[in-house]
Design an enzyme around this catalytic site. Structure first.
Site, PDB file in Angstrom:
ATOM      1  CD1 TRP A 185      -4.922  13.703   5.834  1.00 19.41           C
ATOM      2  CD2 TRP A 185      -6.424  12.118   5.393  1.00 19.41           C
ATOM      3  NE1 TRP A 185      -4.764  13.338   4.517  1.00 19.41           N
ATOM      4  CE2 TRP A 185      -5.679  12.366   4.216  1.00 19.41           C
ATOM      5  CE3 TRP A 185      -7.435  11.158   5.342  1.00 19.41           C
ATOM      6  CZ2 TRP A 185      -5.902  11.687   3.011  1.00 19.41           C
ATOM      7  CZ3 TRP A 185      -7.658  10.480   4.148  1.00 19.41           C
ATOM      8  CH2 TRP A 185      -6.901  10.744   3.005  1.00 19.41           C
ATOM      9  CG  ASN A 186      -4.341   7.441   6.113  1.00 21.00           C
ATOM     10  OD1 ASN A 186      -3.695   7.793   7.099  1.00 21.00           O
ATOM     11  ND2 ASN A 186      -3.911   6.531   5.276  1.00 21.00           N
ATOM     12  CE  LYS A 241       1.575  18.640  12.110  1.00 16.36           C
ATOM     13  NZ  LYS A 241       0.159  18.456  11.764  1.00 16.36           N
ATOM     14  N   PRO A 242      -1.098  16.180  15.230  1.00 16.91           N
ATOM     15  CG  PRO A 242      -3.320  16.475  15.926  1.00 16.91           C
ATOM     16  CD  PRO A 242      -1.903  16.900  16.231  1.00 16.91           C
ATOM     17  CB  ALA A 243      -3.745  15.109   9.842  1.00 13.89           C
ATOM     18  N   GLY A 248       3.087   9.854   6.828  1.00 14.50           N
ATOM     19  CA  GLY A 248       2.444  10.767   5.889  1.00 14.50           C
ATOM     20  C   GLY A 248       3.034  10.550   4.510  1.00 14.50           C
ATOM     21  CB  SER A 249       2.896  12.605   1.484  1.00 12.75           C
ATOM     22  OG  SER A 249       3.447  13.815   1.976  1.00 12.75           O
ATOM     23  CD  GLU A 295       6.012   2.917   9.145  1.00 12.23           C
ATOM     24  OE1 GLU A 295       5.697   2.510   8.007  1.00 12.23           O
ATOM     25  OE2 GLU A 295       6.632   2.223   9.952  1.00 12.23           O
ATOM     26  CG  LEU A 296       7.769   8.136   4.211  1.00 11.51           C
ATOM     27  CD1 LEU A 296       9.036   8.534   3.489  1.00 11.51           C
ATOM     28  CD2 LEU A 296       7.197   9.304   4.994  1.00 11.51           C
ATOM     29  CB  CYS A 309       0.116   3.744   3.288  1.00 13.51           C
ATOM     30  SG  CYS A 309      -0.097   2.916   4.862  1.00 13.51           S
ATOM     31  CD  GLU A 369       0.332   7.033  -1.560  1.00  8.69           C
ATOM     32  OE1 GLU A 369       0.804   8.180  -1.422  1.00  8.69           O
ATOM     33  OE2 GLU A 369       0.227   6.227  -0.625  1.00  8.69           O
ATOM     34  CD  GLU A 398       4.937   3.829  13.221  1.00 12.26           C
ATOM     35  OE1 GLU A 398       5.197   4.841  13.879  1.00 12.26           O
ATOM     36  OE2 GLU A 398       3.924   3.730  12.522  1.00 12.26           O
TER      37      GLU A 398
HETATM   38  P1  NAD Z   1       0.922  14.640   4.456  1.00  8.73           P
HETATM   39  O1  NAD Z   1       2.354  14.297   4.281  1.00  8.73           O
HETATM   40  O2  NAD Z   1       0.351  15.741   3.683  1.00  8.73           O
HETATM   41  O3  NAD Z   1       0.651  14.997   5.988  1.00  8.73           O
HETATM   42  C1  NAD Z   1       1.037  14.143   7.034  1.00  8.73           C
HETATM   43  C2  NAD Z   1       1.298  14.971   8.282  1.00  8.73           C
HETATM   44  O4  NAD Z   1       2.387  15.841   8.030  1.00  8.73           O
HETATM   45  C3  NAD Z   1       0.118  15.856   8.692  1.00  8.73           C
HETATM   46  O5  NAD Z   1       0.046  15.888  10.090  1.00  8.73           O
HETATM   47  C4  NAD Z   1       0.530  17.226   8.157  1.00  8.73           C
HETATM   48  O6  NAD Z   1      -0.023  18.286   8.881  1.00  8.73           O
HETATM   49  C5  NAD Z   1       2.021  17.156   8.414  1.00  8.73           C
HETATM   50  N1  NAD Z   1       2.825  18.117   7.648  1.00  8.73           N
HETATM   51  C6  NAD Z   1       2.673  18.498   6.358  1.00  8.73           C
HETATM   52  N2  NAD Z   1       3.630  19.403   6.049  1.00  8.73           N
HETATM   53  C7  NAD Z   1       4.397  19.583   7.154  1.00  8.73           C
HETATM   54  C8  NAD Z   1       5.527  20.373   7.482  1.00  8.73           C
HETATM   55  N3  NAD Z   1       6.103  21.181   6.585  1.00  8.73           N
HETATM   56  N4  NAD Z   1       6.027  20.282   8.731  1.00  8.73           N
HETATM   57  C9  NAD Z   1       5.484  19.474   9.644  1.00  8.73           C
HETATM   58  N5  NAD Z   1       4.416  18.704   9.408  1.00  8.73           N
HETATM   59  C10 NAD Z   1       3.877  18.746   8.177  1.00  8.73           C
HETATM   60  O7  NAD Z   1       0.144  13.273   4.254  1.00  8.73           O
HETATM   61  P2  NAD Z   1      -1.427  13.011   4.380  1.00  8.73           P
HETATM   62  O8  NAD Z   1      -2.082  13.504   3.147  1.00  8.73           O
HETATM   63  O9  NAD Z   1      -1.956  13.482   5.693  1.00  8.73           O
HETATM   64  O10 NAD Z   1      -1.447  11.420   4.455  1.00  8.73           O
HETATM   65  C11 NAD Z   1      -1.478  10.642   3.334  1.00  8.73           C
HETATM   66  C12 NAD Z   1      -0.109  10.033   3.089  1.00  8.73           C
HETATM   67  O11 NAD Z   1       0.310   9.291   4.244  1.00  8.73           O
HETATM   68  C13 NAD Z   1      -0.128   9.040   1.949  1.00  8.73           C
HETATM   69  O12 NAD Z   1       1.002   9.220   1.140  1.00  8.73           O
HETATM   70  C14 NAD Z   1      -0.063   7.693   2.681  1.00  8.73           C
HETATM   71  O13 NAD Z   1       0.463   6.645   1.906  1.00  8.73           O
HETATM   72  C15 NAD Z   1       0.769   8.009   3.859  1.00  8.73           C
HETATM   73  N6  NAD Z   1       0.554   7.041   4.946  1.00  8.73           N
HETATM   74  C16 NAD Z   1       1.524   6.142   5.221  1.00  8.73           C
HETATM   75  C17 NAD Z   1       1.333   5.199   6.209  1.00  8.73           C
HETATM   76  C18 NAD Z   1       2.404   4.210   6.538  1.00  8.73           C
HETATM   77  O14 NAD Z   1       2.302   3.593   7.578  1.00  8.73           O
HETATM   78  N7  NAD Z   1       3.413   4.036   5.703  1.00  8.73           N
HETATM   79  C19 NAD Z   1       0.135   5.175   6.928  1.00  8.73           C
HETATM   80  C20 NAD Z   1      -0.849   6.106   6.621  1.00  8.73           C
HETATM   81  C21 NAD Z   1      -0.624   7.049   5.621  1.00  8.73           C
END
Ligand code: NAD
Length: 479
Positions: free
Chosen positions: A152-153, A176-178, A230-231, A252-253, A286, A382, A459
């Site tokens: 979502w960020n 699949k978006p956030a 994501g995380s 990309e975590l 991130c 983090e 990326e």
């Molecule tokens: P998150 O991992 O909670 O969610 C990310 C995505 O994963 C969302 O779309 C969520 O719905 C999905 N998701 C969660 N559980 C799932 C499952 N079991 N199966 C399938 N999809 C699932 O992360 P967040 O809170 O949305 O984003 C913040 C994190 O993203 C931070 O840790 C940040 O550092 C990281 N991030 C990294 C980058 C990068 O380029 N490295 C860029 C932006 C954000």
């Protein structure tokens, strides 16, 4: 039907609602007000999207690179035409100040134009053989159907950073978006639709049940590639599941960026840079510095200049021109801020600015914690919010050792005017990205990604499209 009616599924070139009509509410994090609803897809809709992507793959992968480039170039123009509308939606749905939202739309559009060009440069190679009658040719071919999962960020640019290279390479995608930002995702797909992306090539599945949709995507043999941002926690779970069908993965975590300020740098200039990148996106990026290390001789001047700048930041709704920092995304994020500050205080850190909620709602005061030590949670976790942790150091070796004392490895920064030191330290930092006197070392034209727990793959840049291409060796003996 349009995306605005809660019909935010985009499958096979058409907008639709969930099969059972289920929707979920989308809220403005600044006010808590409901601003719209999104289709709440489950396994059935995900399978439909996968079927559409599978059916579209043979045609799209055979399409000429010039046609793919034209479609992406049109999407680039359309996205810029619509920049203000998209930025306002982003500020409302995600919370970031309008100026930052406008910048994100520009960054997102850059991926469309960059990969439009790159699609024409998917070159192969020929390799000399030891045998006169043998020829080796290396082809690069699209991997197949791609599953994309985004956070979502950065709710617009994280989508184009995946979808643009995938369709440039000749792949088809299910994204699949956030759950916090489905409306931004739908707005991006409206752009793709109007740009003429053919039905089935790019599909959008919005849901409030990520695991249900994710499981179908991950378990499908049709999906040959997972691209996730994501995380780290979720990324590891998804990567493990993707192994069962041996999908390629890009991850990309999370990050835990160190920011090193050496005593040969101007501490006031460094403080300005640190404040800008630390509070970027309310600290919810991130690449935000999580640990700011300052050489002891310049520490006091840095702390004074930094604290003075941070005290001037103002948390408020993204659409209010006076706001320089927006709301946090949700109550969990607020709880994390409060816990990290309480823990640091209890273990001896001083709070030089902020440290508390800012009024009602999800606003947290931009915060400066001085004399942070490795025993504190803020030093290890983090933060993903508006808390800056300051730590003094004595010499270069100590600074490098402390900076590398993390399992994460995404962005890192150093401020110095000593050329040899800049080279030494940037080579020693175990991170995917290093900014030397540079708080924005990112571009659609440059590779972005991390090492260690920050993920796999890159990326953007010339390598970004490789993530969506398989390498095929063709050996031939002339008859
Ligand atoms: P998150 O991992 O909670 O969610 C990310 C995505 O994963 C969302 O779309 C969520 O719905 C999905 N998701 C969660 N559980 C799932 C499952 N079991 N199966 C399938 N999809 C699932 O992360 P967040 O809170 O949305 O984003 C913040 C994190 O993203 C931070 O840790 C940040 O550092 C990281 N991030 C990294 C980058 C990068 O380029 N490295 C860029 C932006 C954000």
């Amino acid at each position: 039907m349009s995306a605005q009616d809660g019909a935010t599924l985009y499958i096979d070139g058409a907008w639709s609602a969930a099969g059972d009509g289920a929707t979920f509410a989308v809220t403005d994090p600044a006010t808590g007000a409901v601003i719209g609803k999104a289709a709440d897809a489950g396994a059935a809709e995900t399978r439909e999207a996968l079927a559409a992507a599978s059916a579209a793959f043979p045609l799209w992968s055979a399409e000429s690179a010039y046609t793919r480039a034209d479609v992406l170039a049109r999407a680039h123009t359309l996205m810029l035409d619509r920049a203000e509308e998209l930025a306002r939606l982003m500020s409302t749905e995600q919370g970031k100040p309008l100026k930052a939202a406008r910048a994100e739309v520009g960054y997102a559009a850059d991926f469309l134009s960059w990969f439009a060009e790159e699609s024409k440069r998917v070159y192969g190679t020929t390799i000399p053989s030891r045998r006169r009658e043998q020829r080796f040719t290396v082809l690069r071919q699209p991997v197949g159907v791609v599953a994309g999962i985004t956070p979502w960020n950065y709710p617009v640019s994280m989508i184009t950073r995946k979808v643009a290279p995938a369709i440039a390479a000749g792949c088809t995608v299910v994204l699949k978006p956030a759950e916090q930002t489905p409306l931004c995702a739908a707005a991006v797909f409206e752009v793709l639709h109007e740009a003429g992306v053919p039905g089935g090539v790019a599909n959008l599945v919005t849901t409030s049940r990520p695991a249900e949709v994710g499981d179908v995507l991950l378990d499908s043999r049709a999906v040959r590639k997972l691209t996730f941002t994501g995380s780290t926690e979720v990324g590891k779970v998804l990567a493990a599941r993707a192994a069962a069908t041996m999908k390629r993965v890009s991850l990309e975590l999370g990050g835990h960026a160190p920011f090193l300020v050496f005593d040969d740098a101007d501490p006031v200039h460094a403080a300005k840079g640190a404040a800008l990148v630390k509070f970027l996106n309310t600290g919810q990026a991130c690449i935000c510095p999580n640990r700011i290390y300052v050489q002891r001789s310049g520490y006091d001047r840095f702390v004074a200049a930094f604290t003075e700048r941070v005290a001037r930041l103002k948390a408020g709704p993204g659409l209010d021109p006076a706001s320089t920092v927006g709301p946090l995304i949700d109550a969990d994020a607020m709880a994390k801020m409060e816990d990290q500050v309480a823990d640091a205080r209890a273990k001896g850190a001083s709070v030089l600015a902020g440290g508390e909620r800012a009024g009602n709602g999800l606003f947290f005061q931009p915060t400066v914690l001085a004399d942070v030590t490795p025993r504190m949670r803020v030093y290890r976790e983090e933060t993903f919010g508006p808390i800056a942790a300051l730590i003094p150091f004595d010499d270069e070796d100590e600074a490098i050792a402390m900076a590398n004392d993390t399992d994460y490895g995404l962005a890192s920064y150093l401020y110095t005017t000593d050329l040899a030191r800049a080279t030494r330290v940037s080579e020693a930092l175990r991170f995917g990205i290093v900014g030397i006197n540079d708080i924005n070392p990112t571009s659609a034209a440059a590779p972005f990604g991390g090492v260690g727990d920050s993920g796999l793959g890159r990326e953007g840049g010339a390598r970004g499209i490789d993530e969506y291409l398989d390498v095929k060796l063709v050996g031939q003996v002339l008859g």
